[in-house]
Design a protein around this motif. Structure first.
Motif, mmCIF file in Angstrom:
data_model
loop_
_atom_site.group_PDB
_atom_site.id
_atom_site.type_symbol
_atom_site.label_atom_id
_atom_site.label_comp_id
_atom_site.label_asym_id
_atom_site.label_seq_id
_atom_site.Cartn_x
_atom_site.Cartn_y
_atom_site.Cartn_z
ATOM 1 N N UNK A 28 6.695 -4.653 -7.650
ATOM 2 C CA UNK A 28 7.623 -3.662 -7.088
ATOM 3 C C UNK A 28 6.891 -2.378 -6.719
ATOM 4 N N UNK A 29 5.859 -2.022 -7.507
ATOM 5 C CA UNK A 29 5.088 -0.812 -7.198
ATOM 6 C C UNK A 29 4.321 -0.995 -5.892
ATOM 7 N N UNK A 30 3.748 -2.179 -5.698
ATOM 8 C CA UNK A 30 3.042 -2.466 -4.446
ATOM 9 C C UNK A 30 4.010 -2.444 -3.259
ATOM 10 N N UNK A 31 5.183 -3.067 -3.457
ATOM 11 C CA UNK A 31 6.180 -3.131 -2.375
ATOM 12 C C UNK A 31 6.658 -1.732 -2.004
ATOM 13 N N UNK A 32 6.890 -0.883 -3.013
ATOM 14 C CA UNK A 32 7.321 0.486 -2.745
ATOM 15 C C UNK A 32 6.230 1.273 -2.029
ATOM 16 N N UNK A 33 4.966 1.058 -2.425
ATOM 17 C CA UNK A 33 3.847 1.755 -1.782
ATOM 18 C C UNK A 33 3.758 1.407 -0.304
ATOM 19 N N UNK A 34 3.981 0.141 0.018
ATOM 20 C CA UNK A 34 3.944 -0.284 1.419
ATOM 21 C C UNK A 34 5.086 0.342 2.200
ATOM 22 N N UNK A 35 6.285 0.393 1.599
ATOM 23 C CA UNK A 35 7.440 0.981 2.277
ATOM 24 C C UNK A 35 7.265 2.481 2.496
ATOM 25 N N UNK A 36 6.569 3.150 1.585
ATOM 26 C CA UNK A 36 6.411 4.606 1.660
ATOM 27 C C UNK A 36 5.122 5.024 2.360
ATOM 28 N N UNK A 37 4.353 4.061 2.862
ATOM 29 C CA UNK A 37 3.062 4.358 3.479
ATOM 30 C C UNK A 37 3.224 5.372 4.614
ATOM 31 N N UNK A 38 2.412 6.433 4.581
ATOM 32 C CA UNK A 38 2.487 7.475 5.597
ATOM 33 C C UNK A 38 3.569 8.500 5.336
ATOM 34 N N UNK A 39 4.366 8.288 4.275
ATOM 35 C CA UNK A 39 5.468 9.215 3.958
ATOM 36 C C UNK A 39 5.232 9.877 2.608
ATOM 37 N N UNK A 40 5.034 9.052 1.608
ATOM 38 C CA UNK A 40 4.766 9.516 0.241
ATOM 39 C C UNK A 40 3.577 8.731 -0.289
ATOM 40 N N UNK A 41 2.658 9.404 -0.945
ATOM 41 C CA UNK A 41 1.500 8.737 -1.540
ATOM 42 C C UNK A 41 1.907 8.061 -2.850
ATOM 43 N N UNK A 42 1.439 6.841 -3.045
ATOM 44 C CA UNK A 42 1.728 6.092 -4.274
ATOM 45 C C UNK A 42 0.389 5.734 -4.922
ATOM 46 N N UNK A 43 0.213 6.145 -6.180
ATOM 47 C CA UNK A 43 -1.048 5.912 -6.870
ATOM 48 C C UNK A 43 -0.843 5.239 -8.209
ATOM 49 N N UNK A 44 -1.956 4.851 -8.835
ATOM 50 C CA UNK A 44 -1.929 4.217 -10.150
ATOM 51 C C UNK A 44 -3.195 4.582 -10.909
ATOM 52 N N UNK A 45 -3.038 4.813 -12.206
ATOM 53 C CA UNK A 45 -4.158 5.171 -13.070
ATOM 54 C C UNK A 45 -4.173 4.239 -14.271
ATOM 55 N N UNK A 46 -5.295 3.615 -14.510
ATOM 56 C CA UNK A 46 -5.466 2.837 -15.737
ATOM 57 C C UNK A 46 -5.683 3.849 -16.866
ATOM 58 N N UNK A 47 -4.581 4.260 -17.507
ATOM 59 C CA UNK A 47 -4.652 5.310 -18.527
ATOM 60 C C UNK A 47 -5.243 4.805 -19.831
ATOM 61 N N UNK A 48 -5.371 3.493 -19.964
ATOM 62 C CA UNK A 48 -6.048 2.948 -21.142
ATOM 63 C C UNK A 48 -7.552 3.173 -21.015
ATOM 64 N N UNK A 49 -8.051 3.067 -19.792
ATOM 65 C CA UNK A 49 -9.477 3.308 -19.537
ATOM 66 C C UNK A 49 -9.770 4.791 -19.373
#
Length: 465
Positions: free
Chosen positions: A90-111
């Motif tokens: 769902x995060x990937x799908x939302x990122x594609x839908x928001x491309x060019x409008x809102x930036x979508x990122x992810x952080x491996x907070x365990x690392x």
């Protein structure tokens, strides 16, 4: 492979076997390479370069997010987290839908624990919205479907545009020259004020000794300024970042043996200064400052729930509030109750770096609270941990002991353990009660009746008739 019809059957068989051997020999490196790539991809995380999700880390976070004018939705995840794995498509799908409008990122907070710690991430996945003020992101409170994520992003974007139309800058409220920080939050220290402000203070200080011509000092300046602003806010002014121009205040530089620039030292009351050994990014500086703050902070106060204000303030001010419901005083006496409270205070000390709220109440004093947390069926003492922002809670299933509570809180702190929604979806009604006086309970005194004037014999005779 072409086979001549003139060859015998045995020749054909031998030729085929040799061909297979050659194919296996030639394909083996390729297969190993494919397997190796698969293993690398599996280790790297949930997202790849082909996704529209931007993988963030301490080396690119400042450039991509803090210095950006864009609105960002960022997921803090851990690779072992089941909820994070479920969120990924769902995060990937939302990122594609928001491309060019809102930036979508992810952080491996365990690392990258420094980034997670900088923004108060305690469980996974945590989603934050980096909008107008990048140094104070908002918690995303919406659903976890792609549709809900997109709607939440668009609502945040509308709010950001509305702020800009009203005349606000829309960027961080910190100076652009200092890369997202404010120089005013870095305390200028001199030969004249150093002892009074630093050595005589009960607070913790991180002090940078710099030279104006030093290139490394110039590179550190925006990181130091941004860290100073964040640390000031997160520690309520208990940890300070200062700076000394060592070319002007040479007495200070000589006193502390400064030989190169920049040099950072840590000052704590009553202790010799120590050299700062961490990284030079704002996230590294903030993480070290928060560790120093936690090490020197007293354990959180353990409060009895006497009114609605106490519950509301504690649960809303902290990401998690830990609540114990202890047996009635008549069941345990003062010694038994103090034993339970001592266990809680030890756990509050153990988990003080989490900066959670800690509360307790007597069984039966707050029945609405017990009902909203489903405590009644488990007996007393009982314990629940509430996230008031999400209106979720978890119950202690193990023993009310240091070991049992530690296992319960440890699982919560890494995003494990089952949770449920607080009954009614809101904090319950709280009764105003008197505080415990620290004494054993007393049974209620029954009224004594004087029966000397009652003629019982006459009554018995009438009954017999």
């Amino acid at each position: 492979m072409y086979f001549s019809r003139r060859r015998s059957v045995s020749q054909c068989v031998l030729l085929a076997e040799e061909t297979c051997r050659q194919l296996r020999k030639n394909m083996r490196p390729l297969l190993l390479g494919v397997l190796g790539c698969s293993l690398v991809l599996a280790v790297q995380g949930f997202y790849s370069a082909s996704d529209d999700v931007v993988e963030l880390n301490p080396s690119n976070f400042n450039r991509e997010v803090i210095q950006s004018d864009s609105l960002w939705l960022i997921e803090f995840y851990a690779p072992w987290c089941g909820h994070c794995q479920n969120l990924t498509p769902d995060w990937k799908k939302a990122a594609t839908a928001l491309k060019g409008i809102v930036k979508v990122g992810a952080i491996d907070a365990d690392q990258h624990k420094s980034l997670g710690g900088q923004y108060g991430v305690r469980g996974f996945p945590t989603i934050k919205i980096f909008g107008a003020n990048k140094n104070k992101p908002e918690d995303y409170q919406g659903g976890r479907s792609s549709q809900a994520i997109v709607e939440g992003a668009m609502n945040a974007l509308r709010s950001l545009v509305k702020e800009r139309l009203s005349g606000k800058s829309g960027g961080s409220d910190y100076s652009r020259q200092s890369g997202g920080g404010s120089k005013k939050d870095v305390v200028e220290l001199t030969d004249d004020n150093f002892d009074k402000m630093v050595l005589d203070s009960g607070d913790v200080w991180l002090v940078e000794f710099f030279a104006p011509w030093c290139g490394h000092c110039k590179n550190l300046e925006p990181e130091w300024a941004a860290a100073a602003s964040a640390v000031k806010e997160q520690t309520k002014g208990k940890v300070h970042l200062g700076a000394v121009d060592a070319t002007v205040h040479q007495g200070l530089a000589s006193r502390y043996g400064i030989r190169g620039f920049p040099t950072i030292k840590i000052f704590r009351k009553g202790e010799e200064p120590e050299d700062y050994q961490g990284g030079r990014s704002r996230s590294d500086i903030i993480a070290r400052a928060m560790d120093l703050f936690s090490d020197n902070a007293p354990p959180p106060e353990l409060l009895e729930i006497l009114s609605e204000d106490i519950l509301k303030k504690t649960c809303e001010d902290y990401q998690l509030c830990v609540i114990a419901v202890l047996p009635h005083i008549l069941d345990t006496g003062a010694a038994g109750r103090n034993g339970y409270l001592e266990v809680m205070m030890k756990m509050a000390e153990k988990y003080k770096k989490k900066m959670w709220g800690w509360l307790w109440t007597e069984a039966g004093a707050q029945m609405d609270l017990e009902a909203s947390l489903g405590i009644g069926g488990f007996g007393y003492p009982a314990m629940a941990a509430i996230n008031a922002r999400k209106m979720k809670f978890a119950l202690l299933r193990g023993s009310f002991s240091e070991t049992g509570i530690h296992e319960f809180l440890r699982d919560l702190s890494v995003g494990r353990g089952s949770t449920a929604t607080v009954g009614g979806g809101a904090l319950p009604k709280i009764n105003t009660v008197e505080p415990w006086d620290g004494k054993d309970g007393e049974l209620p005194v029954e009224d004594e009746y004087d029966l000397s004037d009652v003629d019982l014999d006459d009554d018995f005779e009438r009954d017999e008739l």
